[in-house]
Scaffold this motif. Structure first.
Motif, PDB file in Angstrom:
ATOM      1  N   PHE A   1       2.089  20.011  -0.583  1.00  0.00           N
ATOM      2  CA  PHE A   1       2.281  21.425  -0.920  1.00  0.00           C
ATOM      3  C   PHE A   1       3.603  21.631  -1.662  1.00  0.00           C
ATOM      4  N   GLU A   2       4.669  21.036  -1.173  1.00  0.00           N
ATOM      5  CA  GLU A   2       5.992  21.231  -1.774  1.00  0.00           C
ATOM      6  C   GLU A   2       6.061  20.711  -3.203  1.00  0.00           C
TER       7      GLU A   2
ATOM      8  N   GLY B   1      -1.139  21.355  -3.944  1.00  0.00           N
ATOM      9  CA  GLY B   1      -1.767  22.057  -2.841  1.00  0.00           C
ATOM     10  C   GLY B   1      -3.258  21.842  -2.760  1.00  0.00           C
ATOM     11  N   ASP B   2      -3.889  21.537  -3.906  1.00  0.00           N
ATOM     12  CA  ASP B   2      -5.325  21.272  -3.877  1.00  0.00           C
ATOM     13  C   ASP B   2      -5.637  20.023  -3.062  1.00  0.00           C
TER      14      ASP B   2
ATOM     15  N   LEU C   1      -7.370  17.715   2.353  1.00  0.00           N
ATOM     16  CA  LEU C   1      -7.140  17.013   3.613  1.00  0.00           C
ATOM     17  C   LEU C   1      -7.347  17.944   4.804  1.00  0.00           C
ATOM     18  N   LEU C   2      -6.780  19.147   4.730  1.00  0.00           N
ATOM     19  CA  LEU C   2      -6.927  20.095   5.833  1.00  0.00           C
ATOM     20  C   LEU C   2      -8.382  20.472   6.061  1.00  0.00           C
TER      21      LEU C   2
ATOM     22  N   GLU D   1       2.152  29.160   5.664  1.00  0.00           N
ATOM     23  CA  GLU D   1       3.257  29.103   4.714  1.00  0.00           C
ATOM     24  C   GLU D   1       2.788  28.919   3.277  1.00  0.00           C
ATOM     25  N   TYR D   2       1.681  28.217   3.072  1.00  0.00           N
ATOM     26  CA  TYR D   2       1.249  27.909   1.707  1.00  0.00           C
ATOM     27  C   TYR D   2      -0.099  28.520   1.341  1.00  0.00           C
ATOM     28  N   LEU D   3      -1.136  28.365   2.172  1.00  0.00           N
ATOM     29  CA  LEU D   3      -2.431  28.929   1.808  1.00  0.00           C
ATOM     30  C   LEU D   3      -2.385  30.457   1.843  1.00  0.00           C
TER      31      LEU D   3
END
Length: 270
Positions: free
Chosen positions: A158-159, A163-164, A169-170, A216-218
């Protein structure tokens, strides 16, 4: 999270003692163990046998903890200690690089079980190290990591703007995934991934750390860099092809922050 420095000031001496302990449990600038048979933790709960040498993981946490100590020292007026922290960080990074980096392909420990993510997050390796990691996870779309590596791999992706891949993975549906736990009836997180070396507690926080990146990201609810207490909030969702809509919230000292979005033919409605 709260902008409260009282605990940092009160516990700072104990923090310093912990690094004395790690120094006493080190050999050749690698955190090991000073007694035969004594735990030298490293990573835990990997899908297959643990491949990462424990001193590699331990040095990672030594370096990351000292980097946090630099932040703490600035907050509580202990700047005099920062130079020593920096010297120790550079020495440990150099030894970790020398001991575990493969100059032929740019990988650490064969790029297995998140090793390259540990290295990138420490600030060692070269331009191939992160690229190899991304290419590997983009292809497998599955974790191969333990409780620490899962968290670190997800955050580092993500950092660094991938993010894709982190979302793949998530949201993976492989046998090594959160979805596989759910398919098997899980209502809480398990201690080990399904279909792996162990099947023990089915109510354990081991793989819970990566959940924060959903928020925090999605959802994109996080603090501005260098701020505290959520006095300044950044709303920056990471959009990707896997999610058409998302809704969620975070409770911060000032109250509830809620974000929702939905993809439509004309664009994304926030």
């Amino acid at each position: 999270h709260y902008g409260d420095s009282e605990f940092l000031e009160r516990l700072y001496p104990q923090m310093l003692r912990y690094f004395d302990f790690l120094e006493a449990h080190s050999q050749n600038l690698l955190v090991t163990s000073d007694k035969a048979g004594q735990w030298c933790l490293g990573d835990w709960c990997t899908p297959t046998a643990v491949m990462l040498p424990a001193p590699f993981v331990n040095n990672y946490f030594y370096v990351k903890s000292l980097q946090r100590m630099i932040e703490i020292a600035k907050v509580i007026g202990k700047e005099k200690d920062i130079q020593l922290f920096r010297e120790r960080i550079e020495a440990r990074k150099a030894m970790t690089h020398a001991a575990y980096f493969n100059t032929w392909d740019g990988n650490f420990i064969g790029n297995c079980q998140g090793a390259n993510a540990f290295a990138v997050d420490m600030g060692i390796g070269d331009e191939r190290t992160y690229r190899n990691m991304v290419e590997s996870y983009r292809k497998t779309k599955s974790y191969d990591t333990g409780i620490f590596g899962t968290d670190i791999v997800t955050r580092v992706l993500f950092e660094h703007g991938d993010g894709d891949v982190a979302t793949d993975l998530l949201m993976s549906e492989s046998s090594i995934s959160y979805e596989e736990m759910r398919r098997r009836g899980a209502t809480t997180l398990w201690e080990y991934w399904p279909e792996t070396t162990e099947d023990r507690s089915h109510n354990h926080p081991m793989f819970g750390a990566a959940a924060v990146y959903i928020f925090e990201y999605l959802l994109g609810i996080r603090q501005e860099e260098g701020k505290s207490g959520f006095e300044e909030v950044l709303i920056a969702p990471v959009l990707n092809t896997n999610l058409n809509r998302l809704k969620g919230s975070r409770m911060v000292p000032a109250g509830l922050i809620e974000v929702a979005y939905e993809k439509k033919e004309t664009g994304v409605e926030f």
